[in-house]
Design a protein around this motif. Structure first.
Motif, PDB file in Angstrom:
ATOM      1  N   GLU A  32     -13.395  28.740   8.835  1.00 44.95           N
ATOM      2  CA  GLU A  32     -13.228  29.829   8.723  1.00 44.95           C
ATOM      3  C   GLU A  32     -13.751  30.490  10.021  1.00 44.95           C
ATOM      4  OE1 GLU A  32     -14.897  33.614   6.713  1.00 44.95           O
ATOM      5  OE2 GLU A  32     -16.065  32.007   5.986  1.00 44.95           O
ATOM      6  N   LEU A  33     -12.146  31.245  10.652  1.00 45.80           N
ATOM      7  CA  LEU A  33     -12.247  31.598  11.435  1.00 45.80           C
ATOM      8  C   LEU A  33     -11.246  33.056  11.415  1.00 45.80           C
ATOM      9  CD1 LEU A  33     -10.468  28.781  13.763  1.00 45.80           C
ATOM     10  CD2 LEU A  33     -12.979  29.423  13.772  1.00 45.80           C
ATOM     11  N   PRO A  34     -12.054  33.852  12.864  1.00 42.56           N
ATOM     12  CA  PRO A  34     -11.655  35.746  12.780  1.00 42.56           C
ATOM     13  C   PRO A  34      -9.366  35.635  12.762  1.00 42.56           C
ATOM     14  CG  PRO A  34     -12.391  35.501  14.096  1.00 42.56           C
ATOM     15  CD  PRO A  34     -12.621  33.840  13.850  1.00 42.56           C
ATOM     16  N   THR A  35      -9.378  36.856  12.673  1.00 44.54           N
ATOM     17  CA  THR A  35      -7.680  36.732  12.927  1.00 44.54           C
ATOM     18  C   THR A  35      -7.791  37.998  13.808  1.00 44.54           C
ATOM     19  OG1 THR A  35      -6.930  38.242  11.035  1.00 44.54           O
ATOM     20  CG2 THR A  35      -6.776  36.609  11.038  1.00 44.54           C
ATOM     21  N   CYS A  36      -7.080  37.836  15.310  1.00 47.07           N
ATOM     22  CA  CYS A  36      -7.364  39.014  16.258  1.00 47.07           C
ATOM     23  C   CYS A  36      -6.850  40.444  16.096  1.00 47.07           C
ATOM     24  CB  CYS A  36      -6.998  38.497  17.578  1.00 47.07           C
ATOM     25  SG  CYS A  36      -6.954  39.212  18.671  1.00 47.07           S
ATOM     26  N   SER A  37      -7.669  41.628  16.354  1.00 44.05           N
ATOM     27  CA  SER A  37      -6.398  42.694  16.154  1.00 44.05           C
ATOM     28  C   SER A  37      -6.442  43.309  17.411  1.00 44.05           C
ATOM     29  CB  SER A  37      -7.334  43.766  15.283  1.00 44.05           C
ATOM     30  OG  SER A  37      -8.807  43.532  15.271  1.00 44.05           O
ATOM     31  N   ALA A  38      -6.925  42.976  18.497  1.00 43.89           N
ATOM     32  CA  ALA A  38      -7.234  43.737  19.783  1.00 43.89           C
ATOM     33  C   ALA A  38      -6.545  42.592  21.374  1.00 43.89           C
ATOM     34  CB  ALA A  38      -8.353  44.056  19.842  1.00 43.89           C
ATOM     35  N   ARG A  39      -6.553  42.829  22.021  1.00 40.59           N
ATOM     36  CA  ARG A  39      -5.860  42.007  23.074  1.00 40.59           C
ATOM     37  C   ARG A  39      -7.651  40.972  23.368  1.00 40.59           C
ATOM     38  NH1 ARG A  39      -6.302  42.741  29.326  1.00 40.59           N
ATOM     39  NH2 ARG A  39      -5.375  41.517  30.784  1.00 40.59           N
ATOM     40  N   VAL A  40      -9.132  41.997  23.015  1.00 39.41           N
ATOM     41  CA  VAL A  40      -9.922  40.410  23.329  1.00 39.41           C
ATOM     42  C   VAL A  40     -10.652  42.055  22.311  1.00 39.41           C
ATOM     43  CG1 VAL A  40     -11.957  40.966  24.756  1.00 39.41           C
ATOM     44  CG2 VAL A  40     -10.100  40.366  26.117  1.00 39.41           C
ATOM     45  N   ASP A  41     -10.828  41.131  21.318  1.00 37.46           N
ATOM     46  CA  ASP A  41     -11.645  41.354  20.357  1.00 37.46           C
ATOM     47  C   ASP A  41     -12.966  41.594  20.218  1.00 37.46           C
ATOM     48  OD1 ASP A  41     -11.999  42.546  17.581  1.00 37.46           O
ATOM     49  OD2 ASP A  41     -10.010  41.395  17.265  1.00 37.46           O
ATOM     50  N   GLY A  58     -29.924  25.514  26.921  1.00 36.29           N
ATOM     51  CA  GLY A  58     -30.027  27.042  26.483  1.00 36.29           C
ATOM     52  C   GLY A  58     -28.681  28.481  25.442  1.00 36.29           C
ATOM     53  N   TRP A  59     -28.246  29.138  25.485  1.00 41.95           N
ATOM     54  CA  TRP A  59     -27.193  29.528  25.458  1.00 41.95           C
ATOM     55  C   TRP A  59     -26.317  29.461  26.810  1.00 41.95           C
ATOM     56  CZ3 TRP A  59     -26.620  29.678  21.013  1.00 41.95           C
ATOM     57  CH2 TRP A  59     -27.715  30.645  19.884  1.00 41.95           C
ATOM     58  N   LEU A  60     -25.441  28.733  26.338  1.00 41.70           N
ATOM     59  CA  LEU A  60     -24.544  28.030  26.332  1.00 41.70           C
ATOM     60  C   LEU A  60     -23.095  29.164  27.238  1.00 41.70           C
ATOM     61  CD1 LEU A  60     -22.373  24.767  27.233  1.00 41.70           C
ATOM     62  CD2 LEU A  60     -21.396  26.525  27.789  1.00 41.70           C
ATOM     63  N   ALA A  61     -22.232  29.356  26.385  1.00 41.31           N
ATOM     64  CA  ALA A  61     -21.344  30.411  26.360  1.00 41.31           C
ATOM     65  C   ALA A  61     -20.968  31.619  25.266  1.00 41.31           C
ATOM     66  CB  ALA A  61     -20.268  29.583  26.750  1.00 41.31           C
ATOM     67  N   MET A  62     -20.955  32.462  25.854  1.00 41.55           N
ATOM     68  CA  MET A  62     -19.664  33.432  24.264  1.00 41.55           C
ATOM     69  C   MET A  62     -18.194  33.671  24.641  1.00 41.55           C
ATOM     70  SD  MET A  62     -21.689  36.757  26.130  1.00 41.55           S
ATOM     71  CE  MET A  62     -20.950  36.470  27.680  1.00 41.55           C
ATOM     72  N   GLU A  63     -18.142  32.683  23.392  1.00 32.91           N
ATOM     73  CA  GLU A  63     -17.014  32.829  22.809  1.00 32.91           C
ATOM     74  C   GLU A  63     -16.089  34.006  21.794  1.00 32.91           C
ATOM     75  OE1 GLU A  63     -13.948  29.251  21.373  1.00 32.91           O
ATOM     76  OE2 GLU A  63     -16.108  28.537  21.000  1.00 32.91           O
ATOM     77  N   VAL A  64     -15.527  34.165  22.644  1.00 33.19           N
ATOM     78  CA  VAL A  64     -15.054  35.824  22.304  1.00 33.19           C
ATOM     79  C   VAL A  64     -13.518  36.182  21.787  1.00 33.19           C
ATOM     80  CG1 VAL A  64     -13.720  38.207  22.890  1.00 33.19           C
ATOM     81  CG2 VAL A  64     -16.544  36.558  24.132  1.00 33.19           C
ATOM     82  N   LEU A  65     -12.889  36.302  20.406  1.00 41.10           N
ATOM     83  CA  LEU A  65     -11.635  36.237  20.106  1.00 41.10           C
ATOM     84  C   LEU A  65     -10.737  36.794  21.446  1.00 41.10           C
ATOM     85  CD1 LEU A  65      -9.940  34.895  17.952  1.00 41.10           C
ATOM     86  CD2 LEU A  65     -10.121  36.955  16.457  1.00 41.10           C
ATOM     87  N   VAL A  66      -9.596  36.838  21.580  1.00 48.11           N
ATOM     88  CA  VAL A  66      -8.287  37.389  21.887  1.00 48.11           C
ATOM     89  C   VAL A  66      -6.902  36.757  21.500  1.00 48.11           C
ATOM     90  CG1 VAL A  66      -9.568  36.847  24.180  1.00 48.11           C
ATOM     91  CG2 VAL A  66      -7.975  34.961  24.310  1.00 48.11           C
ATOM     92  N   ASP A  67      -6.178  37.518  22.335  1.00 50.26           N
ATOM     93  CA  ASP A  67      -5.027  38.000  20.951  1.00 50.26           C
ATOM     94  C   ASP A  67      -4.341  36.597  22.635  1.00 50.26           C
ATOM     95  OD1 ASP A  67      -2.702  39.073  20.021  1.00 50.26           O
ATOM     96  OD2 ASP A  67      -1.825  40.187  21.750  1.00 50.26           O
TER      97      ASP A  67
END
Length: 298
Positions: free
Chosen positions: A156-165, A92-101
């Motif tokens: 193609e990966l995002p750039t971060c604009s917050a401590r936890v984006d 099932g869904w294993l994890a949420m991968e969250v962009l951080v600074d």
């Protein structure tokens, strides 16, 4: 992505749906320790509950939260009868991968919080430009807190604009990587990548050698988001009942809704078509449809 790669039909990730028994405590934990903020409160309406495949969610209190950049990505729903699930040991869904600074600073700040750091920050096996730690949240949900330090070809990966984006990768555990890949490749309309890598947080949870590698695949989505599909042979089947933690991932989909999609007049997904299905890994995936007209006016 190269110029020859077709634009994915799937993405970005609209939100993850998190099932909790204590909505207020969950909201407080994400606000106080990860810097998210509450944007909307709703009771789940009967139409949305049915469209998600779980009419028992009708009337349940829910809260939408956004990261520091203002982008909503987490929908928490309180459901008292949710069963326990260990996402590291089941499909099932294993994890949420969250962009951080700054993953090292963030991991240090979680000491004594409702978020248990399972693995300390480390550069990933696939690239030393990606550094991450893994944590377990208050309802058993797994978060990969990830710092992207530069371009990583061919992703193609995002750039971060917050401590936890924001949430940028939905991570799936499955018994059959290729079967799950084929489903999401068909939805996205593009071919993914297949490779092998070690997944230390899973190896640790399952008592496997830390260097053991697993078949993995990725499917690129719109707006620098992805799906990661991990074949974990030693994990158990996903539960059929609603379980604590990440219940569903909701994706934007560029296309006309099929006849069985549900038009939601109000609520958290108001004035959109929604359709959910159960995938090869036992996961629930929900699609929010954007017509060609919607895309042109964005």
């Amino acid at each position: 992505m190269t110029e020859q790669t077709p634009r994915p039909l799937l993405g970005p990730i609209h939100c993850a749906i998190l099932i909790t028994r204590h909505l207020g405590a969950t909201v407080d934990a994400y606000e106080q320790h990860l810097g998210l903020h509450l944007t909307r409160r709703h009771a789940i309406d009967p139409q949305a509950a049915a469209a998600l495949g779980h009419p028992e969610l009708s009337g349940c209190p829910a809260a939408m939260l956004a990261g520091g950049s203002g982008r909503e990505w987490l929908l928490a729903i309180e459901y008292d009868n949710a069963v326990e699930r260990n996402a590291l040991r089941s499909h099932g869904w294993l994890a949420m991968e969250v962009l951080v600074d700054d993953v090292d600073e963030l991991a240090n700040s979680l000491d004594g919080s409702p978020f248990e750091v399972l693995r300390p920050p480390a550069d990933l096996d696939v690239s030393d430009r990606i550094r991450a730690c893994q944590a377990r949240g208050p309802s058993g949900e797994i978060l990969y807190l990830t710092q992207v330090k530069g371009p990583v070809t061919p992703f193609e990966l995002p750039t971060c604009s917050a401590r936890v984006d924001h949430l940028f990768i939905a991570v799936l555990s499955t018994a059959h990587r290729d079967r799950s890949m084929e489903q999401f490749e068909a939805l996205a309309g593009n071919e993914g990548l297949r490779f092998e890598t070690k997944i230390t947080v899973v190896n640790q949870a399952l008592g496997l050698p830390m260097e053991e590698r697993h078949p993995v695949g990725t499917v690129q989505l719109q707006s620098a988001s992805l799906i990661e599909i991990d074949e974990i042979a030693q994990a158990t089947a996903a539960p059929h009942d609603l379980s604590l933690g990440v219940f569903s991932m909701v994706f934007e989909y560029e296309g006309e809704p099929p006849s069985d999609a549900v038009y939601l007049r109000g609520g958290i997904f108001g004035k959109r078509y929604l359709l959910a299905h159960r995938g090869a890994g036992g996961e629930t995936t929900a699609l929010i449809y954007r017509s060609a007209t919607d895309v042109m006016t964005q």
